[in-house]
Design a protein around this motif. Sequence first.
Motif, PDB file in Angstrom:
ATOM      1  N   ASP A   1       7.840   0.643   5.168  1.00  0.00           N
ATOM      2  CA  ASP A   1       9.134   1.324   4.771  1.00  0.00           C
ATOM      3  C   ASP A   1       8.838   2.731   4.538  1.00  0.00           C
ATOM      4  OD1 ASP A   1      11.364   2.444   3.615  1.00  0.00           O
ATOM      5  OD2 ASP A   1      11.482   0.792   1.998  1.00  0.00           O
ATOM      6  N   ASN A   2       9.362   3.476   5.620  1.00  0.00           N
ATOM      7  CA  ASN A   2       8.853   4.889   5.803  1.00  0.00           C
ATOM      8  C   ASN A   2       9.380   5.685   4.713  1.00  0.00           C
ATOM      9  OD1 ASN A   2       6.952   4.772   7.724  1.00  0.00           O
ATOM     10  ND2 ASN A   2       8.407   5.457   9.228  1.00  0.00           N
ATOM     11  N   ALA A   3      10.479   5.378   4.259  1.00  0.00           N
ATOM     12  CA  ALA A   3      11.241   6.032   2.828  1.00  0.00           C
ATOM     13  C   ALA A   3      10.657   5.725   1.577  1.00  0.00           C
ATOM     14  CB  ALA A   3      12.835   5.510   2.953  1.00  0.00           C
ATOM     15  N   LYS A   4       9.713   4.891   1.528  1.00  0.00           N
ATOM     16  CA  LYS A   4       9.152   4.526   0.464  1.00  0.00           C
ATOM     17  C   LYS A   4       7.497   4.914   0.442  1.00  0.00           C
ATOM     18  CE  LYS A   4      12.197   1.057  -1.420  1.00  0.00           C
ATOM     19  NZ  LYS A   4      12.407  -0.447  -2.051  1.00  0.00           N
ATOM     20  N   ASN A   5       7.140   5.424   1.670  1.00  0.00           N
ATOM     21  CA  ASN A   5       5.718   5.522   1.973  1.00  0.00           C
ATOM     22  C   ASN A   5       4.914   4.481   1.864  1.00  0.00           C
ATOM     23  OD1 ASN A   5       6.634   8.270   2.598  1.00  0.00           O
ATOM     24  ND2 ASN A   5       5.384   8.978   0.850  1.00  0.00           N
ATOM     25  N   THR A   6       5.363   3.307   2.227  1.00  0.00           N
ATOM     26  CA  THR A   6       4.613   2.146   1.873  1.00  0.00           C
ATOM     27  C   THR A   6       4.622   1.232   3.026  1.00  0.00           C
ATOM     28  OG1 THR A   6       5.706   1.936  -0.223  1.00  0.00           O
ATOM     29  CG2 THR A   6       4.713   0.032   0.321  1.00  0.00           C
ATOM     30  N   VAL A   7       3.609   0.449   2.954  1.00  0.00           N
ATOM     31  CA  VAL A   7       3.274  -0.544   4.208  1.00  0.00           C
ATOM     32  C   VAL A   7       2.826  -1.852   3.354  1.00  0.00           C
ATOM     33  CG1 VAL A   7       0.603   0.146   4.432  1.00  0.00           C
ATOM     34  CG2 VAL A   7       1.789  -1.104   6.315  1.00  0.00           C
TER      35      VAL A   7
ATOM     36  N   CYS B   1       0.758  -1.163  -0.020  1.00  0.00           N
ATOM     37  CA  CYS B   1      -0.104   0.048   0.149  1.00  0.00           C
ATOM     38  C   CYS B   1       1.091   1.205  -0.156  1.00  0.00           C
ATOM     39  CB  CYS B   1      -0.945  -0.004   1.156  1.00  0.00           C
ATOM     40  SG  CYS B   1      -1.831   1.578   1.377  1.00  0.00           S
ATOM     41  N   VAL B   2       0.758   2.119  -1.104  1.00  0.00           N
ATOM     42  CA  VAL B   2       1.458   3.122  -1.245  1.00  0.00           C
ATOM     43  C   VAL B   2       0.630   4.538  -0.802  1.00  0.00           C
ATOM     44  CG1 VAL B   2       3.023   4.852  -2.661  1.00  0.00           C
ATOM     45  CG2 VAL B   2       2.896   2.199  -3.000  1.00  0.00           C
ATOM     46  N   ALA B   3       1.233   5.351  -0.009  1.00  0.00           N
ATOM     47  CA  ALA B   3       0.678   6.388   0.550  1.00  0.00           C
ATOM     48  C   ALA B   3       1.229   7.705   0.060  1.00  0.00           C
ATOM     49  CB  ALA B   3       0.343   6.469   1.995  1.00  0.00           C
ATOM     50  N   SER B   4       0.359   8.665  -0.279  1.00  0.00           N
ATOM     51  CA  SER B   4       0.711   9.842  -0.684  1.00  0.00           C
ATOM     52  C   SER B   4       0.143  10.949  -0.093  1.00  0.00           C
ATOM     53  CB  SER B   4       0.657  10.209  -2.204  1.00  0.00           C
ATOM     54  OG  SER B   4      -0.607   9.929  -2.636  1.00  0.00           O
TER      55      SER B   4
ATOM     56  N   PHE C   1       4.036  10.247   5.693  1.00  0.00           N
ATOM     57  CA  PHE C   1       3.847   8.855   6.031  1.00  0.00           C
ATOM     58  C   PHE C   1       3.978   8.434   7.318  1.00  0.00           C
ATOM     59  CE2 PHE C   1       2.499   4.741   5.076  1.00  0.00           C
ATOM     60  CZ  PHE C   1       3.466   3.848   5.285  1.00  0.00           C
ATOM     61  N   SER C   2       5.352   8.892   7.794  1.00  0.00           N
ATOM     62  CA  SER C   2       6.174   8.293   8.733  1.00  0.00           C
ATOM     63  C   SER C   2       5.353   8.800  10.128  1.00  0.00           C
ATOM     64  CB  SER C   2       7.523   8.496   9.001  1.00  0.00           C
ATOM     65  OG  SER C   2       7.666  10.048   9.040  1.00  0.00           O
ATOM     66  N   SER C   3       4.592   9.731  10.113  1.00  0.00           N
ATOM     67  CA  SER C   3       3.919  10.157  11.225  1.00  0.00           C
ATOM     68  C   SER C   3       2.460   9.519  11.562  1.00  0.00           C
ATOM     69  CB  SER C   3       3.508  11.883  11.071  1.00  0.00           C
ATOM     70  OG  SER C   3       4.720  12.537  11.009  1.00  0.00           O
ATOM     71  N   HIS C   4       2.001   8.609  10.920  1.00  0.00           N
ATOM     72  CA  HIS C   4       0.728   8.147  10.951  1.00  0.00           C
ATOM     73  C   HIS C   4       1.078   6.431  11.252  1.00  0.00           C
ATOM     74  CE1 HIS C   4      -1.569  11.552   9.774  1.00  0.00           C
ATOM     75  NE2 HIS C   4      -0.296  11.923   9.253  1.00  0.00           N
ATOM     76  N   VAL C   5      -0.077   6.193  12.149  1.00  0.00           N
ATOM     77  CA  VAL C   5      -0.058   4.631  12.216  1.00  0.00           C
ATOM     78  C   VAL C   5      -0.837   4.061  11.008  1.00  0.00           C
ATOM     79  CG1 VAL C   5       0.034   4.634  14.785  1.00  0.00           C
ATOM     80  CG2 VAL C   5      -2.321   4.561  13.569  1.00  0.00           C
ATOM     81  N   MET C   6      -0.709   2.685  10.665  1.00  0.00           N
ATOM     82  CA  MET C   6      -1.233   2.215   9.328  1.00  0.00           C
ATOM     83  C   MET C   6      -1.851   0.873   9.906  1.00  0.00           C
ATOM     84  SD  MET C   6      -0.800   4.159   7.009  1.00  0.00           S
ATOM     85  CE  MET C   6      -1.085   3.150   5.545  1.00  0.00           C
ATOM     86  N   GLY C   7      -2.878   0.367   9.277  1.00  0.00           N
ATOM     87  CA  GLY C   7      -3.698  -0.873   9.377  1.00  0.00           C
ATOM     88  C   GLY C   7      -3.893  -1.448   8.018  1.00  0.00           C
TER      89      GLY C   7
END
Length: 123
Positions: free
Chosen positions: A73-79, A22-25, A29-35
Motif C-alpha cells: 500500500d504505497n499510500a501507507k508506505n507499507t508492504v 513492514c512500514v518504511a520511512s 516508498f513507491s519508487s522502490h521495489v520491496m522484498g
Amino acid sequence: QVQLVESGGGLVQAGGSLRLACVASGRTFSSHVMGWFRQAPGKEREFVAYISRNGGSTYYADSVKGRFTISRDNAKNTVYLQMNSLKPEDTAVYCCALGPSTSLYPPPRYDYWGQGTQVTVSS
C-alpha cells in the motif's frame, strides 16, 4: 535515514495464518521495489517474495508459492506478507528489504533491511 519496521510475527499452529507488515520511512516508498526474506536458525538467509514498485509484478520462492502473498500500500508506505497454510519449516525471522528504483528482476541488490519479526510454527 531509511527505517524499516516489521510487525505481525508470532506463534501459530501448523495450517494457520499470519500477516506480516513492514512500514518504511525515509524514502519515497513507491519508487522502490520491496522484498521479504527469512532466516531460520543455522541456515542462510533466503528470498521469500518480491514486489515491484506499483505492485503489478510479484515473485515467490518455490517453497512458499501458492501459500504466501506479497502486497503493498504505497499510500501507507507499507508492504505486507500474507502467510497461509503455515508449516513448521516456515519458522524463521522474517525481514523486509527495500531495493532500488528499478524495473529489473531480480533487482541487483537490496539497500536497506529491517530488524525482522519472529515467526514460529508449531506442529
